[in-house]
Design a protein around this motif. Structure first.
Motif, PDB file in Angstrom:
ATOM      1  N   TYR A 217       0.761  -1.271   0.064  1.00 44.24           N
ATOM      2  CA  TYR A 217      -0.035  -0.154  -0.158  1.00 44.24           C
ATOM      3  C   TYR A 217       0.932   1.430  -0.043  1.00 44.24           C
ATOM      4  CZ  TYR A 217      -3.335  -3.591   1.539  1.00 44.24           C
ATOM      5  OH  TYR A 217      -3.954  -4.703   1.278  1.00 44.24           O
ATOM      6  N   ALA A 218       2.172   1.081  -0.124  1.00 47.02           N
ATOM      7  CA  ALA A 218       3.083   2.083  -0.177  1.00 47.02           C
ATOM      8  C   ALA A 218       2.539   3.419  -0.906  1.00 47.02           C
ATOM      9  CB  ALA A 218       4.549   1.873  -0.463  1.00 47.02           C
ATOM     10  N   GLU A 219       2.289   3.167  -2.339  1.00 52.24           N
ATOM     11  CA  GLU A 219       1.922   3.917  -3.395  1.00 52.24           C
ATOM     12  C   GLU A 219       0.757   4.860  -2.964  1.00 52.24           C
ATOM     13  OE1 GLU A 219       3.967   5.198  -5.628  1.00 52.24           O
ATOM     14  OE2 GLU A 219       5.402   3.916  -4.943  1.00 52.24           O
ATOM     15  N   ILE A 220      -0.082   4.231  -2.371  1.00 60.82           N
ATOM     16  CA  ILE A 220      -1.461   4.818  -2.053  1.00 60.82           C
ATOM     17  C   ILE A 220      -1.251   5.914  -0.911  1.00 60.82           C
ATOM     18  CG2 ILE A 220      -3.749   4.542  -1.074  1.00 60.82           C
ATOM     19  CD1 ILE A 220      -3.799   1.674  -1.920  1.00 60.82           C
ATOM     20  N   PHE A 221      -0.216   5.633   0.238  1.00 59.47           N
ATOM     21  CA  PHE A 221       0.249   6.691   0.952  1.00 59.47           C
ATOM     22  C   PHE A 221       0.745   7.669   0.600  1.00 59.47           C
ATOM     23  CE2 PHE A 221      -0.438   2.889   3.948  1.00 59.47           C
ATOM     24  CZ  PHE A 221      -1.049   3.471   5.025  1.00 59.47           C
ATOM     25  N   LYS A 222       1.760   7.367  -0.436  1.00 60.03           N
ATOM     26  CA  LYS A 222       2.521   8.394  -1.249  1.00 60.03           C
ATOM     27  C   LYS A 222       1.676   9.445  -2.056  1.00 60.03           C
ATOM     28  CE  LYS A 222       6.743   9.670  -2.146  1.00 60.03           C
ATOM     29  NZ  LYS A 222       7.789   9.978  -0.967  1.00 60.03           N
ATOM     30  N   LYS A 223       0.574   8.812  -2.831  1.00 58.58           N
ATOM     31  CA  LYS A 223      -0.245   9.472  -3.389  1.00 58.58           C
ATOM     32  C   LYS A 223      -1.169  10.422  -2.664  1.00 58.58           C
ATOM     33  CE  LYS A 223      -4.397   8.862  -6.582  1.00 58.58           C
ATOM     34  NZ  LYS A 223      -5.335   7.766  -7.111  1.00 58.58           N
ATOM     35  N   ASN A 224      -1.590  10.244  -1.551  1.00 59.67           N
ATOM     36  CA  ASN A 224      -2.356  10.821  -0.470  1.00 59.67           C
ATOM     37  C   ASN A 224      -1.506  11.531   0.196  1.00 59.67           C
ATOM     38  OD1 ASN A 224      -4.709   9.666  -1.216  1.00 59.67           O
ATOM     39  ND2 ASN A 224      -4.742   7.920   0.152  1.00 59.67           N
ATOM     40  N   GLY A 225      -0.285  11.842   0.158  1.00 67.29           N
ATOM     41  CA  GLY A 225       0.708  12.812   1.038  1.00 67.29           C
ATOM     42  C   GLY A 225       0.748  12.269   2.260  1.00 67.29           C
ATOM     43  N   ARG A 226       0.620  10.970   2.576  1.00 66.78           N
ATOM     44  CA  ARG A 226       0.561  10.551   4.004  1.00 66.78           C
ATOM     45  C   ARG A 226       1.751   9.577   4.173  1.00 66.78           C
ATOM     46  NH1 ARG A 226      -2.328  14.225   4.467  1.00 66.78           N
ATOM     47  NH2 ARG A 226      -4.469  14.129   5.118  1.00 66.78           N
ATOM     48  N   ALA A 227       2.152   9.372   5.580  1.00 64.78           N
ATOM     49  CA  ALA A 227       3.255   8.590   5.856  1.00 64.78           C
ATOM     50  C   ALA A 227       2.553   7.297   6.837  1.00 64.78           C
ATOM     51  CB  ALA A 227       4.132   9.172   6.821  1.00 64.78           C
ATOM     52  N   CYS A 228       3.208   6.321   6.321  1.00 64.82           N
ATOM     53  CA  CYS A 228       2.844   4.729   7.184  1.00 64.82           C
ATOM     54  C   CYS A 228       3.955   4.354   7.752  1.00 64.82           C
ATOM     55  CB  CYS A 228       2.062   3.879   6.439  1.00 64.82           C
ATOM     56  SG  CYS A 228       1.727   2.326   7.254  1.00 64.82           S
ATOM     57  N   VAL A 229       4.170   4.116   9.011  1.00 68.99           N
ATOM     58  CA  VAL A 229       5.410   3.616   9.790  1.00 68.99           C
ATOM     59  C   VAL A 229       5.041   2.146  10.283  1.00 68.99           C
ATOM     60  CG1 VAL A 229       7.406   3.805  11.283  1.00 68.99           C
ATOM     61  CG2 VAL A 229       6.241   5.981   9.944  1.00 68.99           C
ATOM     62  N   PRO A 230       5.254   1.312   9.544  1.00 73.16           N
ATOM     63  CA  PRO A 230       4.817  -0.086  10.131  1.00 73.16           C
ATOM     64  C   PRO A 230       5.903  -0.506  11.410  1.00 73.16           C
ATOM     65  CG  PRO A 230       5.017  -0.197   7.881  1.00 73.16           C
ATOM     66  CD  PRO A 230       5.617   0.982   8.371  1.00 73.16           C
ATOM     67  N   GLY A 231       5.673  -1.061  12.455  1.00 75.04           N
ATOM     68  CA  GLY A 231       6.405  -1.814  13.331  1.00 75.04           C
ATOM     69  C   GLY A 231       7.299  -0.705  14.118  1.00 75.04           C
ATOM     70  N   PHE A 232       6.294   0.026  15.075  1.00 72.08           N
ATOM     71  CA  PHE A 232       6.929   1.001  16.054  1.00 72.08           C
ATOM     72  C   PHE A 232       6.362   0.552  17.396  1.00 72.08           C
ATOM     73  CE2 PHE A 232       8.975   4.216  17.957  1.00 72.08           C
ATOM     74  CZ  PHE A 232      10.051   4.685  17.367  1.00 72.08           C
ATOM     75  N   GLY A 233       7.098  -0.150  18.101  1.00 73.43           N
ATOM     76  CA  GLY A 233       6.564  -0.460  19.525  1.00 73.43           C
ATOM     77  C   GLY A 233       8.171  -0.256  20.263  1.00 73.43           C
ATOM     78  N   MET A 234       8.367  -1.344  21.003  1.00 74.74           N
ATOM     79  CA  MET A 234       9.694  -1.516  21.825  1.00 74.74           C
ATOM     80  C   MET A 234      10.694  -2.212  20.700  1.00 74.74           C
ATOM     81  SD  MET A 234      11.596  -0.697  24.072  1.00 74.74           S
ATOM     82  CE  MET A 234      10.180   0.333  25.359  1.00 74.74           C
TER      83      MET A 234
END
Length: 386
Positions: free
Chosen positions: A109-126
């Motif tokens: 789904y990387a391109e959809i986030f890019k197209k929408n001008g949004r960031a997605c950061v998978p995997g951010f806990g400890m």
């Protein structure tokens, strides 16, 4: 700004949501969960006028997208098995996204986030998440990097929730292709319990053998450190020793394969049967020591000299001496707080790029450490010349 806390009634994500209540200035904080009873209990527990509840079923894609639209960020605390579906909803709804797991289902789904001008950061806990920040903090001080060893101890019961049980069986699946090490430019698949190494975690956790696990740090650090010449990246982990004894026995006896068996005419996976027992037993839902411990080793060169950076982390004790950190909450808060920190850094405009971002490219480690310190979670560094 508005944040949608998906899976917010879960034992970990409710801690992330509490952190948003305590430290953020979001105008609306929505707990979205399939379990309506638990979700409303969390709203009552948080006791903040900004917090409300929405029942959501991520299996209904269109309805979930509709519920998310209008929110700036979705904080996704759902289980690994759902991350493909949840990320699809977040991307289409036009929101920023952060989740705990980062096992790769999000990549499509990387391109959809890019197209929408949004960031997605998978995997951010400890781990993953804070571990990459620690590794990059050490690596950024070096001219070249040769070795990175990421290690952690997650001290919690085997089966305090279904999601945690699923994580256990996933990580030690005998046929899992993503259990790899990065060595001399290649990702090499290894079996469960590969490459044992004694890791000295901060007290009270002590030194125990750890084994290679299938975490995203191996992949993301290989990308982030490619220009530093990194040759070896290994990611290890351990749970309480009784847990590890059980996992080893389940592996040795073939139970982790989850082969189907028939009981009273009903077919069930043998590991599913064990998991159900653990979820409903004292042995599966209690442990002696609670909390989290990280140990990151980065070896490289600085001004022509070989240098080793060792980074560890500590947090309030789980013995009841610090309110809010008692027993299991010493574990769940360690995992949940970093996800909230990531959400808040996005909201503050600290993430400049868009699309699907690995943690190393999304955040400045110092920004993360400063936020964790406000919550009494401390990062420690030791530097040795070799």
């Amino acid at each position: 700004m508005k944040v949608f806390c998906l899976g917010g009634a879960g034992r970990i994500c409710r801690e992330s949501t509490l952190d948003l209540v305590q430290f953020s200035d979001f105008e609306q904080i929505t707990v979205g969960d399939y379990d309506e009873k638990a979700g409303k209990e969390v709203v009552k527990w948080l006791d903040d006028p900004r917090v409300d509840f929405v029942k959501v079923d991520v299996n209904d894609h269109d309805a979930t997208v509709k519920q998310m639209k209008g929110y700036d960020i979705v904080m996704d605390g759902t289980t690994i098995a759902l991350n493909g579906k949840t990320t699809a909803c977040i991307a289409e709804a036009g929101c920023h996204g952060v989740n705990l797991n980062g096992f790769g289902e999000e990549n499509q789904y990387a391109e959809i986030f890019k197209k929408n001008g949004r960031a997605c950061v998978p995997g951010f806990g400890m781990t993953p998440g804070t571990t990459q920040m620690m590794a990059m903090y050490g690596a950024n001080q070096l001219d070249t990097v040769e070795i990175v060893r990421v290690s952690h101890g997650a001290y919690r019961p085997f089966a305090f929730s279904k999601a945690i049980t699923a994580t256990t069986t996933y990580e030690y699946d005998p046929n899992l292709p993503t259990r790899t090490v990065f060595e001399d430019g290649k990702f090499i698949q290894v079996p469960p319990f590969a490459r044992p190494r004694d890791i000295a975690l901060p007290e009270p956790y002590g030194t125990h053998p750890q084994y290679i696990i299938p975490h995203s740090e191996t992949v993301t650090l290989a990308e982030a450190l490619k220009d530093k010449g990194v040759r070896l990246i290994e990611t290890r982990g351990t749970w309480p020793q009784k847990n590890m004894q059980l996992v080893r026995a389940l592996y040795d006896w073939g139970i982790l394969r989850n082969d189907p068996i028939t009981i009273n005419g009903k077919e069930i996976g043998v590991m599913d049967c064990v998991a159900e027992y653990l979820l409903n037993s004292k042995e599966g839902t209690e442990t002696e020591l609670y909390g989290y411990a990280l140990h990151i080793e980065v070896v490289g060169t600085k001004n022509g000299k070989k240098v080793q950076h060792i980074l560890t982390h500590t947090h309030p004790k789980s013995d009841g001496s610090v309110p809010g950190w008692e027993k299991l909450r010493a574990y769940t808060r360690n995992v949940g707080i970093p996800m909230s920190v990531a959400v808040q850094l996005i909201a503050k405009g600290k993430v400049k790029d868009t699309g699907l971002l690995i943690p190393e490219y999304a955040f400045d480690p110092k920004d993360v450490f400063d936020e964790l310190e406000k919550r009494e979670i401390y990062i420690h560094e030791e530097i040795n010349e070799l």
